[in-house]
Design a protein around this motif. Structure first.
Motif, short mmCIF file in Angstrom:
data_model
loop_
_atom_site.label_atom_id
_atom_site.label_comp_id
_atom_site.label_asym_id
_atom_site.label_seq_id
_atom_site.Cartn_x
_atom_site.Cartn_y
_atom_site.Cartn_z
N GLN A 55 0.76 -1.15 0.68
CA GLN A 55 0.11 -0.14 0.02
C GLN A 55 0.48 1.23 -0.17
OE1 GLN A 55 -2.57 -0.49 2.66
NE2 GLN A 55 -4.15 -1.67 2.15
N GLY A 83 -3.31 3.15 -5.91
CA GLY A 83 -4.91 3.50 -6.41
C GLY A 83 -4.89 1.80 -6.48
N ARG A 84 -5.78 1.46 -7.41
CA ARG A 84 -6.90 0.03 -7.10
C ARG A 84 -6.70 -0.71 -9.27
NH1 ARG A 84 -7.87 -1.85 -3.16
NH2 ARG A 84 -9.22 -3.42 -4.58
N LYS A 85 -5.38 0.34 -9.83
CA LYS A 85 -5.63 -0.29 -11.18
C LYS A 85 -5.20 -1.66 -11.50
CE LYS A 85 -5.60 3.80 -14.12
NZ LYS A 85 -4.78 5.27 -14.59
N GLU A 116 -5.69 -4.45 -9.93
CA GLU A 116 -7.02 -5.38 -9.15
C GLU A 116 -7.69 -5.56 -10.56
OE1 GLU A 116 -10.42 -5.95 -6.69
OE2 GLU A 116 -10.45 -4.18 -6.96
N THR A 117 -8.02 -4.00 -11.41
CA THR A 117 -8.49 -3.90 -12.82
C THR A 117 -8.18 -4.42 -14.03
OG1 THR A 117 -8.13 -1.56 -12.95
CG2 THR A 117 -9.75 -2.12 -12.03
N GLN A 133 -6.00 -9.75 -7.25
CA GLN A 133 -6.98 -10.13 -5.93
C GLN A 133 -5.69 -9.36 -4.62
OE1 GLN A 133 -7.91 -13.93 -4.50
NE2 GLN A 133 -9.03 -13.76 -5.76
N ASP A 153 -7.44 -4.25 0.71
CA ASP A 153 -8.22 -3.02 0.47
C ASP A 153 -7.52 -1.88 0.50
OD1 ASP A 153 -10.50 -4.43 0.15
OD2 ASP A 153 -10.80 -4.05 2.95
N LYS A 193 -4.95 1.96 -0.80
CA LYS A 193 -4.48 2.34 -2.12
C LYS A 193 -3.08 1.30 -2.35
CE LYS A 193 -5.81 7.26 -0.62
NZ LYS A 193 -5.50 8.56 -0.80
N ASP A 225 1.23 1.63 -9.56
CA ASP A 225 0.02 2.60 -10.19
C ASP A 225 0.41 3.78 -9.66
OD1 ASP A 225 -2.68 3.08 -10.50
OD2 ASP A 225 -3.74 1.94 -8.98
N ASN A 264 -1.35 6.34 -8.79
CA ASN A 264 -2.90 7.30 -9.24
C ASN A 264 -2.75 8.57 -7.78
OD1 ASN A 264 -5.93 6.93 -9.27
ND2 ASN A 264 -5.82 7.26 -6.88
#
Length: 319
Positions: free
Chosen positions: A12, A17-19, A21-22, A27, A30, A32, A86, A88
């Motif tokens: 973290q 961010g969450r990129k 994951e996408t 997986q 939770d 950043k 990532d 963010n």
């Protein structure tokens, strides 16, 4: 001997961010998440083997307990570290020491790194280098906060590559995703952090101004990479950096549309699938490959094959 597939270690970050994951279907925890250490043997932040006889072992333990897997290298620690980052938000402006300084001051190795840009929002830029001509000018500009005048901003887009030798002032900025290949070290000197406050502590994050000034190369000079491309069967192989420019690692990109017979030229070699999908063929076994997969071809495997439509980033230590 079989290919060794690895699971990432996630970190973290205030700027994360969450990129991850996408983009890679990881997986992730939770919050950043800024970094996925996808091929790592670094201390407690190591990747873990997910297949074969060494399943469940950390890469660090595997390297130290079974050196034959890596061709019995002389280095005591796994020498490279590969990450996804990532950004963010803007990362802090940093500089890393070389081996001599890091070993003397931090009892660790230095940190030379590189970035291959996977994604960049329109208008994105990197901090890469500085405009000071002398050490005295650098110190004066840092002391008086002349960041806009000091820091060198370089426009960036997907597909760009940057080699970041120790001593280079640098930072990713908001909207960029990269795969980073570096020496296995976590020694980072923070020169500037946009006066951000850490929400956990309520205080500005620590700066390392004196050490940063001590290790920064002045004046900044862009390395000459002599990037080279060659066509091998259905693949375009682009050498991104290699010795003597890079004393610590060889790095290349493989763009495949079809089939490629691969002959290992290094003691062992690291691979990450950064686009597309396909398969790896060795010893009458097919290994499915998808975006986000990371693996090592160990010593003893000299010839294997890829098939599919995918892009791989591959590296090897220079030992």
């Amino acid at each position: 001997m079989k290919p060794i597939f690895l699971s990432p270690y996630f970190r973290q970050k205030i700027w994360g961010g969450r990129k991850l994951e996408t983009l890679f279907n990881y997986q992730i925890p939770d919050g950043k998440v800024g970094e996925a250490w996808i091929i790592s043997g670094y201390r407690d932040d190591a990747s873990h083997v997910i297949n074969g006889e060494y399943k469940g072992m950390s890469l660090r333990d595997l390297y130290q307990q079974h050196p034959e897997v890596f061709g019995n290298p002389t280095e005591k620690e796994f020498p490279l570290l590969v990450k996804y980052l990532d950004a963010n938000d803007n990362l802090s402006v940093q500089v890393h020491p070389d081996d001599a300084f890091a070993e003397k001051v931090e009892h660790d190795s230095g940190k030379t790194e590189s970035w291959y840009v996977l994604q960049a929002d329109p208008g994105s830029y990197l901090i890469y280098g500085h405009h000071a001509k002398t050490k005295a000018e650098l110190e004066e500009m840092v002391k008086n906060g002349k960041w806009d005048k000091l820091l060198r901003k370089v426009p960036v887009k997907a597909g760009d590559f940057f080699y970041v030798p120790a001593g280079t002032i640098h930072a990713l900025t908001k909207g960029i995703v990269v795969i980073e290949t570096q020496q296995s070290s976590d020694v980072t000197y923070r020169l500037y952090d946009y006066d951000r406050v850490d929400q956990k502590t309520g205080k500005k994050r620590e700066l390392h101004t004196e050490k940063s000034l001590a290790v920064t190369t002045v004046p900044h000079v862009d390395p000459v990479l002599n990037t080279a491309e060659k066509q091998v069967m259905d693949a375009k192989i682009t050498t991104l950096v290699e010795p003597p420019v890079s004393p610590h690692f060889y790095l290349a990109k493989v763009d495949l549309k079809g089939k490629l017979n691969f002959q290992l030229k290094h003691r062992y070699q690291l691979f990450s699938v950064v686009a597309g999908n396909g398969s790896l063929h060795y010893d009458n076994v097919n290994y499915d490959l998808k975006l986000g997969d990371n693996f090592i071809i160990p010593a003893g495997i000299k010839q294997f094959a890829f098939e599919g439509t995918m892009t791989l980033i591959t590296s090897a230590p220079t030992e």
